[in-house]
Write a protein that holds these residues in place. Structure first.
Motif, PDB file in Angstrom:
ATOM      1  N   ILE A 113      68.863  16.835  68.372  1.00 36.05           N
ATOM      2  CA  ILE A 113      70.099  17.583  68.651  1.00 36.05           C
ATOM      3  C   ILE A 113      69.699  18.606  69.712  1.00 36.05           C
ATOM      4  O   ILE A 113      68.799  19.410  69.478  1.00 36.05           O
ATOM      5  N   VAL A 114      70.352  18.514  70.868  1.00 37.89           N
ATOM      6  CA  VAL A 114      69.994  19.420  71.968  1.00 37.89           C
ATOM      7  C   VAL A 114      71.221  20.256  72.327  1.00 37.89           C
ATOM      8  O   VAL A 114      72.322  19.721  72.430  1.00 37.89           O
ATOM      9  N   LEU A 115      71.026  21.555  72.466  1.00 40.66           N
ATOM     10  CA  LEU A 115      72.118  22.413  72.948  1.00 40.66           C
ATOM     11  C   LEU A 115      71.809  22.826  74.381  1.00 40.66           C
ATOM     12  O   LEU A 115      70.718  23.317  74.661  1.00 40.66           O
ATOM     13  N   GLU A 116      72.774  22.569  75.261  1.00 38.10           N
ATOM     14  CA  GLU A 116      72.594  22.906  76.683  1.00 38.10           C
ATOM     15  C   GLU A 116      73.708  23.836  77.126  1.00 38.10           C
ATOM     16  O   GLU A 116      74.809  23.782  76.573  1.00 38.10           O
TER      17      GLU A 116
ATOM     18  N   ILE B 152      66.430  22.939  70.850  1.00 37.73           N
ATOM     19  CA  ILE B 152      66.318  21.540  70.407  1.00 37.73           C
ATOM     20  C   ILE B 152      65.891  21.473  68.949  1.00 37.73           C
ATOM     21  O   ILE B 152      65.060  22.265  68.493  1.00 37.73           O
ATOM     22  N   LEU B 153      66.498  20.517  68.250  1.00 37.81           N
ATOM     23  CA  LEU B 153      66.055  20.204  66.889  1.00 37.81           C
ATOM     24  C   LEU B 153      65.681  18.722  66.912  1.00 37.81           C
ATOM     25  O   LEU B 153      66.494  17.874  67.277  1.00 37.81           O
ATOM     26  N   LEU B 154      64.433  18.441  66.544  1.00 37.92           N
ATOM     27  CA  LEU B 154      63.975  17.052  66.479  1.00 37.92           C
ATOM     28  C   LEU B 154      63.618  16.784  65.023  1.00 37.92           C
ATOM     29  O   LEU B 154      62.851  17.530  64.421  1.00 37.92           O
ATOM     30  N   TYR B 155      64.246  15.746  64.449  1.00 40.91           N
ATOM     31  CA  TYR B 155      64.020  15.493  63.031  1.00 40.91           C
ATOM     32  C   TYR B 155      63.552  14.057  62.830  1.00 40.91           C
ATOM     33  O   TYR B 155      63.656  13.222  63.732  1.00 40.91           O
TER      34      TYR B 155
END
Ligand SMILES: Nc1ccn([C@@H]2O[C@H](COP(=O)(O)O)[C@@H](O)[C@H]2O)c(=O)n1
Ligand SMILES: C[C@@]1(CO)OP(=O)(O)OP(=O)(O)OC[C@H]1O
Length: 331
Positions: free
Chosen positions: A54-57, A66-69
């Motif tokens: 999930i990336v917020l730009e 960024i959230l990497l799961y």
């Protein structure tokens, strides 16, 4: 701000943030770790899968967080692909990796989700990423292994300590439960001929405005109070005292500041409902005001206008009053 995933345009920025967050750990695992991470992301090598990001730009494409799961599945399969970036070095690094992965596979179930990386440029972005994960997916527990210096950050996000999986990392976890909570707000300001009329962040064409220290946007003031009461145990006057707030200050800016503060604490508005009492007819501005507020709050905003049927001071144009109820999710 927009939500996206890791893609060819943002992969470099994402890899940099992921690497910086746990630099010591990645340096322990890999030689030339920042290169290895970027390569693992671009080749989609488990558990560094771009589909699980999930990336917020911002509007310019700058990565804000960024959230990497990873699910248990992502830790189980297709490990041979690490050979493509590590080559023969996989024999040395592989032992460390295999023990990390082996431990994770033992310690968590298919209902759990493992956070590889959770990094925001500001604390509200970090909380927002976690909120998106919790709302989007039905996992029962979130597990993460972090460096000691990140413990406070994760405690603020509701995680609790659960041990040390290896000599560098600390393990923390939390459930994905969240609660909904509502707050009420009210504000009234007298009309004046000397100011412009601002309602919900929109300048309304009128031959009067509202008296007050700021731009006196009663709708935004009532929304701010509905948010900050239950989340921060404060009111608008405590957050923006007249002694330090510039005269004529924009209420829209106050609301943006408030949203950053409450998101840091894990509170996210999901619906706002307002009643406005005003003798000056406002129905034709309903869409514009509601869209202005939705664009700030990122949730639906409904507005009802009432004249007060000639019995309130608002009916005679002496003032405008706003009430509102905001529903929030607290993670
Ligand atoms: N400032 C206002 C107040 C009311 N309206 C619209 O008029 C309708 C009737 O209002 P009452 O207070 O007399 O019941 C109301 O439903 C609003 O749509 C308005 O536009 N602006
Ligand atoms: C917003 C603040 C201060 O900037 O002033 P006003 O614009 O007068 O608004 P009000 O709703 O009366 O109270 C909060 C004040 O502290």
């Amino acid at each position: 701000m927009r939500i996206t995933k890791i893609n060819k345009n943002n992969i470099k920025m994402c890899a940099e943030l992921i690497y910086k967050e746990k630099k010591n750990y990645y340096d322990y695992l890999f030689k030339n770790a920042s290169f290895v991470l970027e390569k693992a992301l671009s080749l989609n090598i488990p558990p560094f899968l771009s589909e699980n990001s999930i990336v917020l730009e911002n509007e310019d494409g700058e990565v804000l967080g960024i959230l990497l799961y990873a699910t248990k599945e992502a830790f189980r399969h297709r490990y041979e692909r690490w050979f493509r970036i590590l080559g023969l070095k996989v024999l040395g690094t592989g032992i460390k990796l295999a023990s990390v992965i082996g431990q994770i596979l033992i310690d968590f179930s298919t209902d759990d989700v493992y956070i590889i990386s959770l990094v925001g440029k500001t604390p509200d972005i970090t909380a927002e990423l976690l909120y998106i994960l919790i709302r989007q997916f039905e996992f029962s527990r979130i597990i993460t292994d972090i460096l000691e210096e990140e413990v406070e950050k994760y405690k603020n996000l509701g995680f609790i300590l659960s041990g040390k999986p290896n000599k560098i990392m600390t393990r923390m976890f939390r459930t994905t439960r969240y609660r909904t909570i509502s707050g009420i707000g009210w504000d009234t300001h007298p009309t004046t001929k000397n100011k412009k009329l601002f309602l919900g962040g929109v300048q309304i064409p009128a031959d009067f405005g509202l008296e007050g220290h700021s731009d006196a946007d009663v709708i935004i003031h009532s929304i701010i109070d509905s948010i900050v009461g239950v989340s921060l145990q404060k009111d608008i006057g405590e957050l923006f005292p007249k002694s330090v707030t510039p005269k004529g200050f924009s209420s829209k800016k106050m609301l943006l500041d408030v949203l950053r503060l409450v998101k840091e604490k894990g509170f996210f508005p999901i619906n706002v409902d307002c009643v406005i009492i005003s003798g000056f007819m406002l129905g034709k501005f309903r869409t514009q005001i509601s869209e202005s507020l939705t664009s700030i709050l990122k949730c639906p905003v409904s507005l009802k206008f009432k004249t007060g049927n000639n019995i309130y001071p608002e009916s005679e144009g002496k003032c405008i009053t706003a009430f509102c109820v905001t529903d929030m999710i607290s993670i």
